[in-house]
Every structure is written in C-alpha cells, then in structure tokens.
Design a protein around this motif. Sequence first.
Motif, mmCIF file in Angstrom:
data_model
loop_
_atom_site.group_PDB
_atom_site.id
_atom_site.type_symbol
_atom_site.label_atom_id
_atom_site.label_comp_id
_atom_site.label_asym_id
_atom_site.label_seq_id
_atom_site.Cartn_x
_atom_site.Cartn_y
_atom_site.Cartn_z
ATOM 1 N N ALA A 133 3.250 63.993 -97.838
ATOM 2 C CA ALA A 133 3.452 65.604 -98.106
ATOM 3 C C ALA A 133 3.579 66.233 -96.856
ATOM 4 N N PHE A 134 3.461 65.381 -95.882
ATOM 5 C CA PHE A 134 4.837 65.964 -94.692
ATOM 6 C C PHE A 134 6.320 66.323 -95.140
ATOM 7 N N LEU A 135 6.627 65.602 -95.986
ATOM 8 C CA LEU A 135 8.588 65.939 -96.920
ATOM 9 C C LEU A 135 8.564 66.985 -97.616
ATOM 10 N N ALA A 136 6.905 66.620 -97.860
ATOM 11 C CA ALA A 136 7.287 67.641 -99.440
ATOM 12 C C ALA A 136 6.892 69.875 -98.187
ATOM 13 N N CYS A 137 6.110 69.362 -97.481
ATOM 14 C CA CYS A 137 6.471 70.338 -96.711
ATOM 15 C C CYS A 137 7.677 71.039 -96.218
ATOM 16 N N GLY A 138 8.430 69.606 -95.497
ATOM 17 C CA GLY A 138 9.661 70.011 -95.379
ATOM 18 C C GLY A 138 10.433 70.681 -96.193
ATOM 19 N N VAL A 139 10.326 69.806 -97.436
ATOM 20 C CA VAL A 139 11.364 70.833 -98.223
ATOM 21 C C VAL A 139 10.893 72.495 -98.430
ATOM 22 N N HIS A 140 9.537 73.129 -98.155
ATOM 23 C CA HIS A 140 9.525 73.817 -98.991
ATOM 24 C C HIS A 140 9.650 75.355 -97.361
ATOM 25 N N LEU A 141 10.129 74.393 -96.369
ATOM 26 C CA LEU A 141 10.152 74.940 -94.991
ATOM 27 C C LEU A 141 11.840 74.927 -94.830
ATOM 28 N N TYR A 142 12.580 74.070 -95.269
ATOM 29 C CA TYR A 142 14.262 74.529 -95.664
ATOM 30 C C TYR A 142 14.443 74.795 -96.886
ATOM 31 N N ALA A 143 13.472 75.272 -98.028
ATOM 32 C CA ALA A 143 13.945 76.059 -99.254
ATOM 33 C C ALA A 143 13.756 77.841 -98.365
ATOM 34 N N TRP A 155 9.778 76.356 -109.819
ATOM 35 C CA TRP A 155 8.759 75.094 -110.453
ATOM 36 C C TRP A 155 9.436 73.628 -109.463
ATOM 37 N N ILE A 156 10.192 73.670 -109.306
ATOM 38 C CA ILE A 156 9.984 72.286 -107.831
ATOM 39 C C ILE A 156 8.887 72.752 -106.873
ATOM 40 N N LEU A 157 8.936 74.088 -106.032
ATOM 41 C CA LEU A 157 8.392 74.327 -105.405
ATOM 42 C C LEU A 157 6.511 74.032 -105.383
ATOM 43 N N TRP A 158 6.147 74.700 -106.840
ATOM 44 C CA TRP A 158 4.736 74.598 -106.833
ATOM 45 C C TRP A 158 4.669 72.951 -107.022
ATOM 46 N N THR A 159 5.492 72.456 -107.583
ATOM 47 C CA THR A 159 5.126 70.528 -107.296
ATOM 48 C C THR A 159 5.068 69.702 -106.119
ATOM 49 N N LEU A 160 5.726 70.246 -105.659
ATOM 50 C CA LEU A 160 5.973 70.426 -104.096
ATOM 51 C C LEU A 160 4.163 70.133 -103.826
ATOM 52 N N ASP A 161 4.173 71.425 -104.119
ATOM 53 C CA ASP A 161 2.587 72.066 -103.122
ATOM 54 C C ASP A 161 1.618 72.037 -103.604
ATOM 55 N N ALA A 162 1.371 71.317 -104.638
ATOM 56 C CA ALA A 162 0.532 70.852 -105.824
ATOM 57 C C ALA A 162 0.837 69.158 -105.367
ATOM 58 N N ALA A 163 1.926 68.974 -105.091
ATOM 59 C CA ALA A 163 1.752 67.208 -104.273
ATOM 60 C C ALA A 163 0.899 66.988 -102.978
ATOM 61 N N VAL A 164 0.933 68.225 -102.174
ATOM 62 C CA VAL A 164 0.684 67.993 -101.124
ATOM 63 C C VAL A 164 -1.013 68.306 -101.707
ATOM 64 N N LEU A 165 -1.404 68.955 -102.055
ATOM 65 C CA LEU A 165 -3.126 69.120 -102.014
ATOM 66 C C LEU A 165 -3.772 67.291 -102.259
ATOM 67 N N VAL A 166 -3.099 66.815 -103.746
ATOM 68 C CA VAL A 166 -3.244 65.704 -104.418
ATOM 69 C C VAL A 166 -3.215 64.861 -103.469
ATOM 70 N N LEU A 167 -1.974 64.451 -102.883
ATOM 71 C CA LEU A 167 -2.177 63.235 -102.261
ATOM 72 C C LEU A 167 -2.680 63.188 -100.528
ATOM 73 N N THR A 168 -3.331 64.122 -100.256
ATOM 74 C CA THR A 168 -4.691 64.647 -98.900
ATOM 75 C C THR A 168 -5.204 64.045 -99.864
ATOM 76 N N GLY A 169 -6.177 64.669 -100.193
ATOM 77 C CA GLY A 169 -7.309 64.256 -101.531
ATOM 78 C C GLY A 169 -7.488 62.287 -101.723
#
Length: 784
Positions: free
Chosen positions: A44-54, A68-82
């Motif tokens: 989840a931390f890495l997904a946030c890092g990718v969005h920051l890099y973008a 689509w990739i950024l939306w998927t990463l954002d959704a992954a942060v929510l799912v992994l946190t849950g």
Amino acid sequence: MASTLERYGVWLRSTVVCSCGALGVVASADGANIPSALALLVPAFLACGVHLYALRCPLPLTPQTTLWILWTLDAAVLVLTGLSQPVLGGHGADVMVAAIIGNCVITFQHEWATRPVAGAALAVTGTAACALGDILSSPVHSPELADLVRILVLAGLSRAAYLVVRARARAADRSAALRAAARREAEVAAARRATEREYLATLHDTASATLLMVSQGDARDWSWLPQRARQDLQALSAVPGFEMGRVDLAELLRCVPVGPWGEGQDAVQLKTHIDGPLAIPSGPGLAIFNGVREAVTNVSRHAGVREAELRAWPEGDGVVVELSDAGCGFHPESVPARRRGVSGSVIGRMHAVGGSATVISRPGTGTRVRWRWHAKASPPSTGHEAQAADVPQSARARAHIAVVRLVRRQLLHGAQLAALLICLLSQFVFSLQQITAHQSVYQPAWAQTAAFVCLAAVALIGGGCLLRGGQIPPRVRAWSLGSVLTVSAVCAFTLSPERLAGPADWAFGLVGWYVLFLLADQPVRVFAGFLGAHLGLNAIAVFLSGAPTAAESAVMGIAAITNCGLQLSVGVLLTRLLHSTAPAAGIEAALEEELRTRERIREDMQRDHKERYRALTATTVPLLMGLGHGVLSPHDEEVRLRCGVEAARMRRLFAESDAVADPLLNELRACAEVAEHQGVTVSLAVRGQPSAVPVGVRRELIDPVAVTLGHTRSTARVTVVWTSRAVRVSVVGVDCADGRATGEAAPHGRATDGMVSVVRTTRGGSVWVEANWSKPAASGSCLT
C-alpha cells in the motif's frame, strides 16, 4: 485549482497511510502478526509512492491507461488496508483502518475531482474494504453500519466542499470575465477614438491642407505638388501601426521637412540645436515629430517669415522640444475651435500620449511652441496599442490586482462556506449521535451539552455574517475563538483520559473545523497555533492522569493525525490557493485578456482604416492620384473647384468631433470658412429652435451645401430652418461654376439616403439647393 487539489490529495493521503500504518503496527495487540501486516501495508505504501512519482514524471503510457493504473493503485491501497485489520487485530487496528480509509475517501474526491464517478467508486470500494476487514476480524459479528455510513458521508462532505469552492471560483471567473469584457470594450473604444483622432490629424496635415492650398490657387510654383500628393496618398493608405520600442527623437527631428509648400525662397530655414541622442518611446516620439512638422507648416503659411529655430534637450526622464519664430504672431485663445492645426495636430497629439504642448504667441512678437514629455507622465486611458508598451502600466497593474483580489475573495468565501458546511453536518450528524449515546460517561453531562450548544451558537452567528456576504467582524471572531477553545477545554476535562479521542469524544475532531472556519482568512501559522492549543489542552488532560502506554499513545496519535492533521493540511492548502494559485490564475487571466484586447484592437483598427479609406476612394483619392501623377493640373479651374469641395467636406468631418450645442450649425460654419478662404462672401441665417440630428443625417444635409459653396465664385447665402417636424438646409450661390459635369451635385428631387431629399435649381449663374429631412414620427432623442 484542480491540479493543486490533486497534488494536495495525493500528498495528504500518502502521509496519512504511511504514518497511521506505522502507528497501527505499534498499537497492534499481537506482535507475532506484524510481519503479515507489513506484507499488506508495504505494497500500500508503494502504491502511494507510484502515485507521487506520477505527479512529477508522467508515466510512459497513454493518458487513458495511466488513469486506469492510478485508479487501480488507489483501490489497492483501500483493499490492502482493510485486509490488515484482521491480521493485526485489536482496537488499534480498528482505529488505524478507519483513519486511513476515512482520509483516503476524503482525499480521493479531490484527487479525482474532475472525474466524480471514479471518486465515488473509490468511496464505495473503501466502504467495502472496511466492511470486509470487520467481517474477517470478527466472523460472528456483522460490521458496524454506522461506521460504514460515516465513510460514505465523509466522501459526500468532501465532494460537497469541493463543489462549493469550485462554484465560488467559477463565480469569480464569470465576474472577472464580465469586468474584463467591459474593460476590453472601453479600451477598444478608447483605442478607436485615439486612432480616429490621429487619422483626423493626419488628414488635416496631409490631404486637407494640400487640397485647400490647391483650391486657393495662390501658389506660383507647383513643382512640389506631385511629390506632396503622393506622400499624402501614402500617409492615408498606411494601415495604423502598432509602434513599439524606442526611437531617437534627435534623428527624427533632423528629418522634419522644411519646405512643405514650395522650393527655394518659400522654404523655411530651420536653425537646429538638438542635444542628442534623445531615446524615448515611439508613441511620444512620433507625436512630437508630427506636431513639429505641422508647426513648421504653419510657419510657412502664416508667420510671414522664412526662418525658425528648433531646439531639443533632455529634461530629467523626458525631453523638451521648442520651435520658435519671429513672425507676425497671433492670439492663441482667439483661434476658433474648428481650426485643427494647433488643437489637433500639435496639442491633441501630445495629450494622447500623456505629454503636453503649449503655444505662446502675441501679435508682433513671434510664436513659440513647446512640447514636453516625461516617462512618469500617465497618459489618458486610451488603450491605443501604439502606446501600450511605452507608457507606465499603472492602470493595467491595477486591473491585474483587482482580478487577483476578486479571485481570492471568492475562493475565501467558498472555503468558509465549505468549512461551515462541514461544521454543521459533522456536529448535527456525527457529534449529536456521539453525545447522545455516551451521556452516562460525561462528568458532568450538562457541561458537554452546554459545550455542544455553544458551538452551535458560534456556527449560527458566524454563518449569519458569512451568508450576508461580509466578513466575520473582529469582535465576533474573538468571542467565537474563545468559545471554541473553552469548548475544547470543557470536553477534555469532563471526560476520562482513556476515552479522549475515542467514540465518546465528539468535540476532538470538530473543534479544528470551527477554528478553520473562523481563521480561514488568516495566515496558516495563526490557525496552527489555535489547533496546537486544542491539542495541548487534550494532552494536558491525558498526562494529568498519568503517562499513557505505547499502544494508547499510538491510538491517540492516529486520531490526532486523522483529525487535526487533516485540518492543518486543509489550512495549508487554503493558504496556497489564496496566496499562490489565486494570484497566478488572476495574472494568467489578465494576460490572456490583454492578448485578447490587443487582437480586438488590431482587428477594429484595421477594419476602421479600411472603411475610412473606402470613404475617400470616391473623391479624395482620385484627386490626389491625379495631382500626384500629373493627370490633373492645379492650374485647371475645375480641378481647383473639386479640391475646394473636398477640403470643405474634410473640414466638416473635423467639426464632427467638436463638443458644441448645435453640431449642424458648427459643421456648416466649417464648410463656410473654406469658401471664405477662396474669397466667397458667405452669410448664414438660422430660423427656429435647434434640436438633435443624427450624425449620418447631418452629413447628408450638409454635403449638397458644401458642393455648392465649393463652386461659388462671389457670394452665397446659407439658411437653416428648424421646425417641429423637419430640418431644411438651403444655399443660394451667386456666380457658380457648373458642377453637374463633375457628378458632385445630386440630381433634381433625388433622395440621397431615403431620409434626406435634395432639390437643386439653376437659374443663370445662380444655383439654389435645398436639403430636407423629415423627422420620424416618434423620434425620441437622437445621437449627435
């Protein structure tokens, strides 16, 4: 604004995910599950890092694929946190997951502000992830419905706040656009007027003077005429320029023509004393040059001498030019307003560029004309493009500042409305439910109820001031801030320390929004200070009962980051919007409007020039072309008569801009003066009470009179009759040349434009012409 909100959302969410995730691990009830939790949180931390890099470096993909990739990463942060909630277990994990998902769904509404469907889908995904974590951590219990509804309400509040701010920003854009449009129209109109004045001055100095001189027929040597006529044609056909930069006035003055009406003994001998170089903006430089040229012409025609002295020298940040002669002199105040040489070509030109020109003369003492221009001089707001780059930009700077202040004021108003909306909904949806459900744990309960009512009063008073369109008065602001901090202290010290920042503490996350609402227009450090005071009161209440454990400290830290950290970041964002984004947007809008205005002025000036030149092509241009190429001779009486008619028409055109009570009579007198210069005795009689006549009708009424006066050799009588229903202008010319062959006189009984009828009668050498205009039945007030 959208890009600023997106960057804000990504950075805030990444900070909350990382910090709350780390604190959640610290607050974990079972240390053995930490590796498993890290296996979920690190991606989840890495997904946030990718969005920051973008944000810094766009991904090497198509825009649609990147989204689509950024939306998927954002959704992954929510799912992994849950999914980390059942792995970590305990109260700390519940608080961490609720904090991360709650903040994520808030910031997603800003990250995906221009794609609300994507933001709503992420809010639903976050709600589902939170429910999934609850089910996996407690299979025998169903997820708390109130917590799930809270997440959706937070998402809705975030979206509503964005819409409120965007609505105020768009209102600012519309208001700025209306102001800019009005300012653009004013600048365009001023530029057209300035160009018209310069056109009339050029017409006076060139074609009008040349044709008038030919009509008088008193020149012995016409060798100068062909070149002069060609120069006049070139001046009239030149498209108005957009002169920019600087010129050397000294070089221009050395090129002033000294013999405009003849060669040899008729030329003016100039003694020049010029301290050069004299670098000044092109607008004032050309105005001085043209004015000096016309003044030299006046010396040649009227002074009775053939010598003049031209001096020029720098004066501070400007220049002074002086032309003097020892001629016959005159009384400047006695010159009629219809004479354009001094008022238009000399004084008017300098006034248009922010300078001044003065004429000092007395009969028998000669004449001295002085031009003065300084860089600090602020010209009238003409909008003339030839001056735009050369003059001080104070008016334009004030317009830019006004736009910035407007955008900033509207953004501030929208931010305060959004904060008030969050305060009211949070208090009467979430906090009301909390204070109602936990009445038994408050000591005493009435203090918490009184605090709740106090906050509601603050919202009511502050909201009333805001909705009336004004700012919160300083005294009301001070009373409200004191009340909010009192509420913070009351709620902190009437609740047991272990319950602070928990479900029973309804005020912990609410006080900061009230402080933001009250201090939105203040520097962020002031807001941070009051927010720190709120946290300090709660910290004092906790430490008075003993030092908390590491797990308790982690839970409190998560609550502080979730609530106060979010509020502080909103304050920082608001400061950025007000003091960085708003000025940048205002300046960009002003620059775009400036370019739009420049283009509009250019188009209108070129169109006006084409229309003016087209009006000259029927009569003036053929005369100048014939004289310039030797086809027409100034010795031919018919040519001189035609030149006199055209000179009279131009003088009437010059008189149109005079501010007089009776424009029709003023323009008739201008035509009569040309005939008088040719030796004709003109008498003028007026009957009736003058009234307004449209400028187009005046032209049609006067033109037949100008033609007749131009063909009259001895005497003429002009009569103007005003009635309640009509205006009649007639002229009787004695000893007239036959002008019908020239096609200048309207045929008998023919209507020239459908409104003005012209009747012409010839008897021997006399000609009688009458132009009649019947007023419309409901004329109203006519433009003059």
